[in-house]
Write a protein that holds these residues in place. Sequence first.
Motif, PDB file in Angstrom:
ATOM      1  N   CYS A  60       0.844  -1.191   0.000  1.00 58.58           N
ATOM      2  CA  CYS A  60       0.000   0.000   0.000  1.00 58.58           C
ATOM      3  C   CYS A  60       0.875   1.235   0.000  1.00 58.58           C
ATOM      4  N   GLY A  61       0.423   2.282  -0.675  1.00 52.37           N
ATOM      5  CA  GLY A  61       1.128   3.556  -0.650  1.00 52.37           C
ATOM      6  C   GLY A  61       0.150   4.707  -0.651  1.00 52.37           C
ATOM      7  N   PRO A  62       0.556   5.839  -0.079  1.00 47.56           N
ATOM      8  CA  PRO A  62      -0.291   7.029  -0.112  1.00 47.56           C
ATOM      9  C   PRO A  62      -0.291   7.646  -1.509  1.00 47.56           C
ATOM     10  N   LEU A  63      -1.470   8.126  -1.918  1.00 45.26           N
ATOM     11  CA  LEU A  63      -1.553   8.822  -3.201  1.00 45.26           C
ATOM     12  C   LEU A  63      -0.706  10.079  -3.138  1.00 45.26           C
ATOM     13  N   GLU A  85      -5.921   7.395   0.419  1.00 45.60           N
ATOM     14  CA  GLU A  85      -6.281   8.713  -0.107  1.00 45.60           C
ATOM     15  C   GLU A  85      -6.170   9.773   0.985  1.00 45.60           C
ATOM     16  N   PRO A  86      -5.775  10.998   0.609  1.00 44.98           N
ATOM     17  CA  PRO A  86      -5.758  12.077   1.604  1.00 44.98           C
ATOM     18  C   PRO A  86      -7.180  12.375   2.080  1.00 44.98           C
ATOM     19  N   ARG A  97      -0.565  16.373  11.109  1.00 46.15           N
ATOM     20  CA  ARG A  97      -2.026  16.446  11.038  1.00 46.15           C
ATOM     21  C   ARG A  97      -2.596  15.761   9.803  1.00 46.15           C
ATOM     22  N   ALA A  98      -1.742  15.331   8.886  1.00 42.85           N
ATOM     23  CA  ALA A  98      -2.225  14.681   7.662  1.00 42.85           C
ATOM     24  C   ALA A  98      -3.019  13.427   8.011  1.00 42.85           C
ATOM     25  N   ARG A  99      -4.082  13.213   7.306  1.00 46.63           N
ATOM     26  CA  ARG A  99      -4.912  12.028   7.484  1.00 46.63           C
ATOM     27  C   ARG A  99      -5.090  11.368   6.122  1.00 46.63           C
ATOM     28  N   TYR A 100      -4.953  10.055   6.090  1.00 44.47           N
ATOM     29  CA  TYR A 100      -5.176   9.274   4.876  1.00 44.47           C
ATOM     30  C   TYR A 100      -6.099   8.129   5.237  1.00 44.47           C
ATOM     31  N   GLY A 101      -6.859   7.646   4.258  1.00 48.61           N
ATOM     32  CA  GLY A 101      -7.746   6.529   4.518  1.00 48.61           C
ATOM     33  C   GLY A 101      -7.910   5.647   3.296  1.00 48.61           C
ATOM     34  N   VAL A 128       2.986   8.444   5.382  1.00 46.27           N
ATOM     35  CA  VAL A 128       3.192   7.025   5.691  1.00 46.27           C
ATOM     36  C   VAL A 128       2.621   6.700   7.069  1.00 46.27           C
ATOM     37  N   ARG A 129       2.832   7.582   8.051  1.00 43.64           N
ATOM     38  CA  ARG A 129       2.236   7.389   9.379  1.00 43.64           C
ATOM     39  C   ARG A 129       0.722   7.255   9.267  1.00 43.64           C
ATOM     40  N   ALA A 130       0.113   8.160   8.482  1.00 38.25           N
ATOM     41  CA  ALA A 130      -1.340   8.146   8.328  1.00 38.25           C
ATOM     42  C   ALA A 130      -1.815   6.903   7.583  1.00 38.25           C
ATOM     43  N   THR A 131      -1.024   6.420   6.630  1.00 40.84           N
ATOM     44  CA  THR A 131      -1.384   5.202   5.903  1.00 40.84           C
ATOM     45  C   THR A 131      -1.305   3.987   6.819  1.00 40.84           C
ATOM     46  N   VAL A 132      -0.265   3.915   7.646  1.00 35.14           N
ATOM     47  CA  VAL A 132      -0.144   2.816   8.615  1.00 35.14           C
ATOM     48  C   VAL A 132      -1.351   2.822   9.563  1.00 35.14           C
ATOM     49  N   ALA A 133      -1.750   4.016  10.025  1.00 35.30           N
ATOM     50  CA  ALA A 133      -2.907   4.123  10.916  1.00 35.30           C
ATOM     51  C   ALA A 133      -4.195   3.670  10.224  1.00 35.30           C
TER      52      ALA A 133
END
Length: 196
Positions: A60-63, A85-86, A97-101, A128-133
Amino acid sequence: MTDPLLAALPARRGHFRLESGLHTDCWLTLDAMLVDPQRVAPLIAALGDRLVRHAPTAVCGPLLGGAFLAQAIALRLGLRFFYAEPRPDAAEGELFRARYGLTPAQAWLARGERVAVVDDAISAGSSVRATVAALADAGATVPVVATFLLLGDLAAPHFAALTIPIEALERRGLGLWKPTECPLCSRGTPLEQTPL
């Protein structure tokens, strides 16, 4: 040994705010690196080979750049592919504060997967932190984080505390500062528009 493609990345000096909210004096332009698939194929192969020992079942990777890299590695290793996705940021002024889902369908499919999280470069590691979460929220585990280029020394301790190893083809120093501790801010250097 520095890969010629990584060594040739365009760098711009200035005063920039990263997605994490931290400030830096260097901006690397990574978007053009993935434009030529044949040229970047050896880097994808090398990073994919490092992931094998962690036995992921998916990548998985962040867009955007991380997702393209994740798809290429997943295809090479015959694994499942996810992307994050952001989402709207948390409170303004907060660091990281970035959030990804994941999309709802991906979140359902990710449950129980061992997902390697990749990005083309990691500095503070906000996306990457937000993607792991997001993967943890979906019920997946993350056995490894991987990148072409690990910049600075902030991401490694964070993932070490989570017992998630980082695989990086190359590591470089990078000045990263909280806004209240930024030497460029204290000198009155204005923030520049983040380059596209």
